[in-house]
Scaffold this motif. Structure first.
Motif, PDB file in Angstrom:
ATOM      1  N   GLU A 112       0.835  -1.197   0.000  1.00  0.00           N
ATOM      2  CA  GLU A 112       0.000   0.000   0.000  1.00  0.00           C
ATOM      3  C   GLU A 112       0.877   1.258   0.000  1.00  0.00           C
ATOM      4  O   GLU A 112       2.108   1.153   0.114  1.00  0.00           O
ATOM      5  N   VAL A 118       0.021  -5.816   1.822  1.00  0.00           N
ATOM      6  CA  VAL A 118      -1.395  -6.165   1.968  1.00  0.00           C
ATOM      7  C   VAL A 118      -1.555  -7.664   1.675  1.00  0.00           C
ATOM      8  O   VAL A 118      -0.672  -8.275   1.064  1.00  0.00           O
ATOM      9  N   THR A 167      -5.916  -1.635  -1.097  1.00  0.00           N
ATOM     10  CA  THR A 167      -5.144  -0.640  -1.848  1.00  0.00           C
ATOM     11  C   THR A 167      -5.646  -0.595  -3.285  1.00  0.00           C
ATOM     12  O   THR A 167      -6.134  -1.604  -3.808  1.00  0.00           O
ATOM     13  N   ASP A 168      -5.556   0.581  -3.904  1.00  0.00           N
ATOM     14  CA  ASP A 168      -6.035   0.719  -5.277  1.00  0.00           C
ATOM     15  C   ASP A 168      -5.020   0.223  -6.301  1.00  0.00           C
ATOM     16  O   ASP A 168      -5.368  -0.082  -7.442  1.00  0.00           O
ATOM     17  N   ASP A 170      -0.661  -1.644  -6.480  1.00  0.00           N
ATOM     18  CA  ASP A 170       0.572  -2.037  -5.804  1.00  0.00           C
ATOM     19  C   ASP A 170       1.557  -0.872  -5.897  1.00  0.00           C
ATOM     20  O   ASP A 170       1.849  -0.379  -6.989  1.00  0.00           O
ATOM     21  N   TYR A 171       2.062  -0.426  -4.744  1.00  0.00           N
ATOM     22  CA  TYR A 171       3.008   0.690  -4.699  1.00  0.00           C
ATOM     23  C   TYR A 171       4.442   0.231  -4.469  1.00  0.00           C
ATOM     24  O   TYR A 171       5.309   1.033  -4.126  1.00  0.00           O
TER      25      TYR A 171
END
Length: 235
Positions: A112, A118, A167-168, A170-171
Motif C-alpha cells: 500500500e 497487503v 489498496t487501489d 501495488d506501490y
C-alpha cells in the motif's frame, strides 16, 4: 441465435446449474451441491480446484482430487465448470501453496502507499505468475487426459475475483516501475468518462486521471490472467 456452448457432438447446449461452496471439492458438501442441481432440474455443476492441493510441494503435482471431481460430476450425469483457485480467490491468496506463502521475498505481496504489505499477491511478480502458470498447465493436462473422450468439463474459470485488498494499486518498487512506463498501445483511444484525463497524455495519470490507479491495476491483473489462460489453452 448464437450458440455459446456445444456438447461433444457439436449440438447446441443450454447450461443451467449451480456453483458449490468454495471448500466443497473433496468433501461431502459436493454431493449436497449435486442434489441442489438435481432439485432445480439443472445439468451443470461449477466446483473449485485448489492450487495448494494440486501442488502440495514445490514442483510436485497431485491431480487426484481433480480426477475425482470430474468422475463425480460425470457419474451424476452433470457437466462441469472447473474454477481455478490459483493466485486469486476474491483478491486473496487463500488457496496458494505453503511454499508461496512462506517466501514473500520471491512471491511478492502488493504494497500500500505507506509501504506496508497487503494480503494480496502482486500481479507484477513474475515468479508468482510462472508458478501459478505451471500448476495451471498441469491442471489442463489432467482435464485433457481424464475427460477429452467424454466432454464432462465444458469450461474452466481462470482465477477468481482478481483484485488487491486494501489498496487501489501495488506501490512496490517493481510495480512503480511499471506505473512509470507509458500506457500500453493496446489501450490507445480508450477513455474513461469523468476522469479529467487527456487522450494526448500517455502516462497512466494523464490518460486516466482520477481512475489511473484502478485502471493500472485492472490492466496488470488482466495481463496476468491472460498469460496463465494462454498457457492452459495450448494444452
Amino acid at each position: 441465435m448464437r450458440t455459446f456452448f456445444q456438447d461433444k457432438q457439436g449440438n447446441p447446449l443450454l447450461l443451467t446449474g449451480w456453483q458449490c461452496h468454495n471448500s466443497s471439492t473433496g468433501s461431502a458438501m459436493i454431493q449436497k451441491a449435486i442434489q441442489v442441481v438435481r432439485e432445480f432440474h439443472g445439468n451443470l455443476l461449477e466446483a473449485p480446484v485448489y492450487w495448494y492441493w494440486l501442488e502440495p510441494e514445490q514442483g510436485v503435482y497431485d491431480t487426484s482430487h481433480v480426477r475425482e471431481l470430474i468422475h463425480t460430476a460425470r457419474d451424476a450425469g452433470l457437466y462441469l465448470v472447473i474454477l481455478w483457485f490459483g493466485t486469486n480467490k476474491n483478491g486473496h491468496p487463500t488457496y496458494v501453496p505453503e511454499y508461496v506463502k512462506l517466501d514473500p521475498d520471491t512471491y511478492r505481496l502488493a504494497v500500500e502507499p505507506d509501504g506496508l504489505p497487503v494480503p494480496s499477491l502482486s500481479p507484477h511478480c513474475r515468479a508468482t505468475l510462472q508458478a501459478d502458470q505451471k500448476a495451471f498447465v498441469e491442471l489442463m493436462k489432467c482435464i485433457k487426459e481424464e475427460d477429452e473422450e467424454y466432454g464432462t468439463v465444458v469450461a474452466v474459470q481462470v482465477e477468481n475475483e482478481c483484485g488487491l485488498a486494501g489498496t487501489d494499486r501495488d506501490y512496490s518498487s517493481m510495480a512503480q516501475a511499471d506505473f512509470e512506463k507509458p500506457v500500453p498501445v493496446e489501450l490507445e483511444g480508450l477513455e474513461l468518462p469523468d476522469s479529467g484525463a487527456s487522450l494526448k497524455d500517455n502516462t497512466w495519470k494523464g490518460r486516466f486521471g482520477r481512475y489511473a490507479n484502478e485502471a493500472f491495476t485492472a490492466w496488470y491483473q488482466a495481463k496476468y490472467v491472460e498469460e496463465i489462460a494462454a498457457a492452459g489453452k495450448q494444452i
